[in-house]
Design a protein around this motif. Structure first.
Motif, PDB file in Angstrom:
ATOM      1  N   LEU A 274       0.825  -1.209   0.000  1.00  0.00           N
ATOM      2  CA  LEU A 274       0.000   0.000   0.000  1.00  0.00           C
ATOM      3  C   LEU A 274       0.855   1.254   0.000  1.00  0.00           C
ATOM      4  O   LEU A 274       0.520   2.245  -0.659  1.00  0.00           O
ATOM      5  CB  LEU A 274      -0.923  -0.007   1.227  1.00  0.00           C
ATOM      6  CG  LEU A 274      -1.702   1.279   1.504  1.00  0.00           C
ATOM      7  CD1 LEU A 274      -2.668   1.592   0.365  1.00  0.00           C
ATOM      8  CD2 LEU A 274      -2.453   1.168   2.831  1.00  0.00           C
ATOM      9  N   TRP A 275       1.968   1.217   0.738  1.00  0.00           N
ATOM     10  CA  TRP A 275       2.810   2.412   0.875  1.00  0.00           C
ATOM     11  C   TRP A 275       4.057   2.352   0.004  1.00  0.00           C
ATOM     12  O   TRP A 275       5.044   3.054   0.257  1.00  0.00           O
ATOM     13  CB  TRP A 275       3.169   2.623   2.349  1.00  0.00           C
ATOM     14  CG  TRP A 275       1.944   2.749   3.209  1.00  0.00           C
ATOM     15  CD1 TRP A 275       1.548   1.920   4.211  1.00  0.00           C
ATOM     16  CD2 TRP A 275       0.927   3.761   3.109  1.00  0.00           C
ATOM     17  NE1 TRP A 275       0.352   2.342   4.743  1.00  0.00           N
ATOM     18  CE2 TRP A 275      -0.056   3.475   4.084  1.00  0.00           C
ATOM     19  CE3 TRP A 275       0.753   4.875   2.283  1.00  0.00           C
ATOM     20  CZ2 TRP A 275      -1.187   4.260   4.254  1.00  0.00           C
ATOM     21  CZ3 TRP A 275      -0.378   5.661   2.445  1.00  0.00           C
ATOM     22  CH2 TRP A 275      -1.332   5.352   3.427  1.00  0.00           C
ATOM     23  N   SER A 276       4.017   1.524  -1.030  1.00  0.00           N
ATOM     24  CA  SER A 276       5.145   1.412  -1.953  1.00  0.00           C
ATOM     25  C   SER A 276       5.129   2.551  -2.975  1.00  0.00           C
ATOM     26  O   SER A 276       4.120   3.242  -3.156  1.00  0.00           O
ATOM     27  CB  SER A 276       5.075   0.073  -2.705  1.00  0.00           C
ATOM     28  OG  SER A 276       3.927   0.053  -3.561  1.00  0.00           O
ATOM     29  N   ASP A 277       6.240   2.740  -3.651  1.00  0.00           N
ATOM     30  CA  ASP A 277       6.321   3.761  -4.705  1.00  0.00           C
ATOM     31  C   ASP A 277       5.340   3.455  -5.834  1.00  0.00           C
ATOM     32  O   ASP A 277       4.762   4.369  -6.436  1.00  0.00           O
ATOM     33  CB  ASP A 277       7.752   3.834  -5.266  1.00  0.00           C
ATOM     34  CG  ASP A 277       8.746   4.410  -4.266  1.00  0.00           C
ATOM     35  OD1 ASP A 277       8.301   5.046  -3.282  1.00  0.00           O
ATOM     36  OD2 ASP A 277       9.957   4.205  -4.459  1.00  0.00           O
ATOM     37  N   LYS A 278       5.159   2.180  -6.133  1.00  0.00           N
ATOM     38  CA  LYS A 278       4.228   1.771  -7.192  1.00  0.00           C
ATOM     39  C   LYS A 278       2.803   2.204  -6.856  1.00  0.00           C
ATOM     40  O   LYS A 278       2.097   2.775  -7.695  1.00  0.00           O
ATOM     41  CB  LYS A 278       4.294   0.247  -7.371  1.00  0.00           C
ATOM     42  CG  LYS A 278       3.341  -0.293  -8.426  1.00  0.00           C
ATOM     43  CD  LYS A 278       3.419  -1.815  -8.480  1.00  0.00           C
ATOM     44  CE  LYS A 278       2.403  -2.383  -9.473  1.00  0.00           C
ATOM     45  NZ  LYS A 278       2.415  -3.880  -9.461  1.00  0.00           N
ATOM     46  N   ALA A 279       2.396   1.946  -5.612  1.00  0.00           N
ATOM     47  CA  ALA A 279       1.048   2.334  -5.188  1.00  0.00           C
ATOM     48  C   ALA A 279       0.912   3.850  -5.142  1.00  0.00           C
ATOM     49  O   ALA A 279      -0.130   4.403  -5.512  1.00  0.00           O
ATOM     50  CB  ALA A 279       0.728   1.721  -3.824  1.00  0.00           C
ATOM     51  N   ARG A 280       1.974   4.535  -4.692  1.00  0.00           N
ATOM     52  CA  ARG A 280       1.938   5.998  -4.621  1.00  0.00           C
ATOM     53  C   ARG A 280       1.661   6.610  -5.996  1.00  0.00           C
ATOM     54  O   ARG A 280       0.812   7.491  -6.148  1.00  0.00           O
ATOM     55  CB  ARG A 280       3.281   6.509  -4.086  1.00  0.00           C
ATOM     56  CG  ARG A 280       3.463   8.015  -3.988  1.00  0.00           C
ATOM     57  CD  ARG A 280       2.687   8.610  -2.820  1.00  0.00           C
ATOM     58  NE  ARG A 280       1.317   8.913  -3.135  1.00  0.00           N
ATOM     59  CZ  ARG A 280       0.302   8.782  -2.269  1.00  0.00           C
ATOM     60  NH1 ARG A 280       0.509   8.361  -1.046  1.00  0.00           N
ATOM     61  NH2 ARG A 280      -0.923   9.084  -2.635  1.00  0.00           N
ATOM     62  N   ALA A 281       2.366   6.129  -6.998  1.00  0.00           N
ATOM     63  CA  ALA A 281       2.193   6.643  -8.355  1.00  0.00           C
ATOM     64  C   ALA A 281       0.789   6.340  -8.876  1.00  0.00           C
ATOM     65  O   ALA A 281       0.152   7.186  -9.516  1.00  0.00           O
ATOM     66  CB  ALA A 281       3.244   6.048  -9.281  1.00  0.00           C
TER      67      ALA A 281
END
Length: 322
Positions: A274-281
């Motif tokens: 949930l808090w990964s760079d992938k999810a952020r983007a």
């Protein structure tokens, strides 16, 4: 396509070997359902964005449409879903056996993954209807959302604070999407919806037919905040929906919850995803409310315990003391 007996035997042998060794990423992936809400609301698209972002070799996540908060809690308890989105009030009531869960067994196994974003109470009415306060809903044809939704819980609490009972108006129990269609054909005066703005179906209505928002304000709102501490002041700004004047309202937190029965490693991976760079983007580009989902607010307003897997992540991330 036709396979020869030799090719078929080869394929069967390969599958057997793969199964025996556990070498397949698909075989190893754990399924993790996320109960969301109606397809026209905010939960569903946010759930889809998160599910896609956290899925990988170890996890196969999917967003599932549902009736909303209460239905999601029930599905988690019943084993029909591994997790789901819930309004903060519904989750706290379920865990403590209070509010709408008064007299029912406590959902003691309910655990939090994260607080996501504020969900704002929308009271939507036809233009020119003359409804300036929830008290003016008396005598009108109004939808308060489906049973199993957090919107219905909030609608009844707000109407009661303004002296309105189910006998004082003509209630319907339908989701916002169908409610908007009934507003368009003149068979409904308005509806309640608790969710993040901008709400897609309302954006379309604002750009075409238009509508008005009703404020939840004044001494009644102050009393609601005293009685139900999960309510917080919020504002739907001018032109959040094209041509629509903003109003003061109330909001509750949208939270992602699960059950203590799910193993800690799985929930750790889910929280990390949930808090990964992938999810952020994906959140930043995929939905207007996605930008409001930030790690700094992940633990805000939680009325239930964290799942141990989520707790482990937040300690590693420095949001909790170890």
């Amino acid at each position: 396509m036709f396979l020869s007996r030799r090719d078929a035997l080869k394929g069967a042998a390969a599958l057997a070997a793969l199964s025996a060794t556990g070498g397949s990423a698909l075989a190893q992936a754990k399924f993790f359902r996320i109960g969301t809400g109606g397809t026209g609301g905010t939960y569903y698209p946010i759930g889809g964005i998160i599910a896609n972002a956290i899925s990988g070799d170890k996890l196969n996540a999917s967003a599932v449409a549902s009736n909303g908060s209460v239905a999601n809690v029930n599905a988690i308890v019943g084993g029909a879903s591994e997790s789901g989105f819930s309004q903060a009030d519904v989750a706290a009531w379920a865990y403590t056996g209070t509010g709408i869960y008064e007299g029912k067994p406590k959902v003691a196994e309910l655990r939090a993954i994260a607080n996501l974003y504020p969900e704002t109470v929308h009271i939507v009415v036809k233009k020119g209807l003359g409804v300036k306060s929830p008290a003016d809903i008396k005598g009108k044809r109004f939808s308060v959302d489906e049973p199993g939704s957090g919107s219905l819980v909030n609608a009844r609490a707000i109407l009661a604070a303004y002296g309105v009972t189910d006998r004082d108006y003509k209630p319907e129990f339908i989701k916002p999407g169908p409610a908007i269609e009934k507003m368009k054909d003149g068979s409904l005066d308005g509806f309640f919806f608790t969710g993040g703005y901008p709400f897609g179906a309302l954006t379309e209505l604002g750009a075409t037919q238009g509508f008005e928002l009703v404020a939840v304000d004044g001494p009644q709102a102050a009393e609601l905040k005293k009685k139900f501490t999960f309510f917080a002041d919020d504002i739907i700004p001018d032109n959040a929906y094209k041509g629509t004047k903003g109003v003061k309202s109330l909001a509750v937190g949208a939270q992602w919850v699960t059950t203590a029965k799910i193993d800690a490693d799985t929930v750790y991976e889910v929280t990390k995803g949930l808090w990964s760079d992938k999810a952020r983007a994906a959140l930043d580009s995929g939905h207007a409310k996605g930008k409001a989902i930030v790690k700094a607010n992940a633990l805000a307003g939680l009325g239930i315990p964290l799942h141990p897997g989520a707790e482990r992540f937040y300690k590693e991330a420095g949001l909790l003391k170890g």
